[in-house]
Design an enzyme around this catalytic site. Structure first.
Site, PDB file in Angstrom:
ATOM      1  N   ASP A 140       1.214  42.277  65.907  1.00 51.69           N
ATOM      2  CA  ASP A 140       2.622  42.606  65.677  1.00 51.69           C
ATOM      3  C   ASP A 140       2.708  43.653  64.561  1.00 51.69           C
ATOM      4  O   ASP A 140       1.696  44.010  63.943  1.00 51.69           O
ATOM      5  CB  ASP A 140       3.452  41.372  65.322  1.00 51.69           C
ATOM      6  CG  ASP A 140       4.868  41.464  65.890  1.00 51.69           C
ATOM      7  OD1 ASP A 140       5.508  42.524  65.724  1.00 51.69           O
ATOM      8  OD2 ASP A 140       5.323  40.486  66.508  1.00 51.69           O
TER       9      ASP A 140
ATOM     10  N   HIS B 291      11.355  42.623  78.623  1.00 51.48           N
ATOM     11  CA  HIS B 291      12.793  42.722  78.887  1.00 51.48           C
ATOM     12  C   HIS B 291      13.520  43.570  77.844  1.00 51.48           C
ATOM     13  O   HIS B 291      14.657  44.001  78.066  1.00 51.48           O
ATOM     14  CB  HIS B 291      13.416  41.318  78.923  1.00 51.48           C
ATOM     15  CG  HIS B 291      13.491  40.662  77.584  1.00 51.48           C
ATOM     16  ND1 HIS B 291      12.377  40.194  76.927  1.00 51.48           N
ATOM     17  CD2 HIS B 291      14.550  40.410  76.761  1.00 51.48           C
ATOM     18  CE1 HIS B 291      12.745  39.676  75.779  1.00 51.48           C
ATOM     19  NE2 HIS B 291      14.049  39.791  75.646  1.00 51.48           N
TER      20      HIS B 291
ATOM     21  N   LYS C 179       5.208  37.454  75.830  1.00 54.13           N
ATOM     22  CA  LYS C 179       6.337  36.520  75.895  1.00 54.13           C
ATOM     23  C   LYS C 179       7.566  37.171  75.272  1.00 54.13           C
ATOM     24  O   LYS C 179       7.559  37.566  74.110  1.00 54.13           O
ATOM     25  CB  LYS C 179       6.002  35.222  75.160  1.00 54.13           C
ATOM     26  CG  LYS C 179       7.174  34.276  75.019  1.00 54.13           C
ATOM     27  CD  LYS C 179       6.814  33.079  74.175  1.00 54.13           C
ATOM     28  CE  LYS C 179       8.042  32.335  73.717  1.00 54.13           C
ATOM     29  NZ  LYS C 179       8.860  33.113  72.754  1.00 54.13           N
TER      30      LYS C 179
ATOM     31  N   ASP D 174       0.506  48.331  66.650  1.00 56.84           N
ATOM     32  CA  ASP D 174       1.617  48.802  67.468  1.00 56.84           C
ATOM     33  C   ASP D 174       1.199  48.722  68.933  1.00 56.84           C
ATOM     34  O   ASP D 174       0.264  49.401  69.353  1.00 56.84           O
ATOM     35  CB  ASP D 174       1.971  50.242  67.098  1.00 56.84           C
ATOM     36  CG  ASP D 174       3.223  50.753  67.799  1.00 56.84           C
ATOM     37  OD1 ASP D 174       3.601  50.162  68.834  1.00 56.84           O
ATOM     38  OD2 ASP D 174       3.805  51.730  67.326  1.00 56.84           O
TER      39      ASP D 174
END
Length: 283
Positions: free
Chosen positions: A218, A256, A252, A238
């Protein structure tokens, strides 16, 4: 002219509009319940808690008792609490939903409620019509001029809310995954949780499979000061630039958030990570 038949249709249409207009009352009632500490108070009481007992245990002004009663009626209607009635009194009890709002519950979802219903996020919904008229990726950029992740990197409060919300969700989903999808992890030696936040999802997996090396990838401000263990580590990076090699990649609540072109970049980096790990046949 409005006839007997059409008036029923019109009233039903108005009801539909009102239901959707006032639906936010349910969301804000839930947030209010957590802020006041209603679930914790009922839980500490150990049995059905009357309205007067609840008011006395909470920071509710006595003059607001009648209004508080209306709040509890709505929360009962929503399924957040149940109302137990006896011959001489009635009291409130927890439901499975309100148990997920208890402070001492390891699967507590309060942070998720606070993040989604925070004034920063709610402000973006008020600008949806403006967003549709502009060439911008999402309403958050329309309001604040930058993506939520960049905004959060400079705003500690929002960053903590976001990380807490993702952590809450991952704690529960992580438990569900290791219970219902154990076979997915069999035969794996390494796994990277891409944009895995504070690592609750990866931690649930690493705890359940101690021989599986899990890495959480992350942004630097997300994983700063986070400590892993013997089979869990955190890596600042990244996902648009590179994903570390692994047998499997976990995504996860990621794709979206991005347009198709960006999703393709992420997926290509994930595929390359698996290929570099010598498992090209699994991509």
């Amino acid at each position: 002219l409005v006839s007997g038949e059409t008036i029923d249709e019109l009233l039903e249409a108005q009801t539909h509009i009102w239901n959707n207009t006032f639906h936010i009352f349910k969301s804000m009632a839930l947030k209010c319940a957590v802020q006041l500490g209603i679930p914790n108070a009922v839980n500490s009481h150990g049995k059905a808690m009357t309205l007067s007992e609840l008011v006395a245990a909470l920071p509710v002004h006595p003059t607001k008792t009648h209004h508080f009663y209306r709040l509890m009626r709505l929360l009962v209607h929503m399924g957040s609490f149940t109302l137990e009635k006896s011959a001489d009194q009635e009291g409130y009890l927890l439901t499975p939903a309100s148990r997920l709002l208890l402070k001492n519950n390891p699967l507590n979802t309060s942070s998720y409620v606070f993040f989604v219903l925070d004034q920063v996020l709610l402000g973006t919904f008020n600008c949806m019509s403006n967003w549709f008229q502009k060439d911008e990726p999402n309403p958050f950029v329309t309001v604040f001029g930058e993506p939520v992740w960049e905004y959060a990197s400079d705003e500690a409060r929002v960053n903590n809310l976001f990380n807490g919300a993702m952590s809450n969700d991952s704690s529960l989903i992580g438990k569900a995954v290791v219970v219902k999808c154990k076979e997915v992890f069999q035969g794996l030696n390494s796994l990277v949780d891409v944009a895995g936040g504070t690592g609750n999802m990866a931690k649930a997996i690493s705890d359940a499979f101690p021989n599986l090396k899990c890495t959480v990838l992350d942004l630097p401000h997300v994983v700063a000061d986070l400590e892993g263990n013997k089979n869990l580590n955190f890596l600042a990076g990244d996902m648009f630039k590179a994903v570390p090699p692994a047998d499997a990649i976990l995504l996860k609540w990621i794709l979206h958030d991005w347009p198709d072109e960006e999703c393709v970049k992420i997926l290509k980096n994930c595929k390359e990570a698996i290929r570099k790990n010598g498992n090209e046949q699994q991509t």
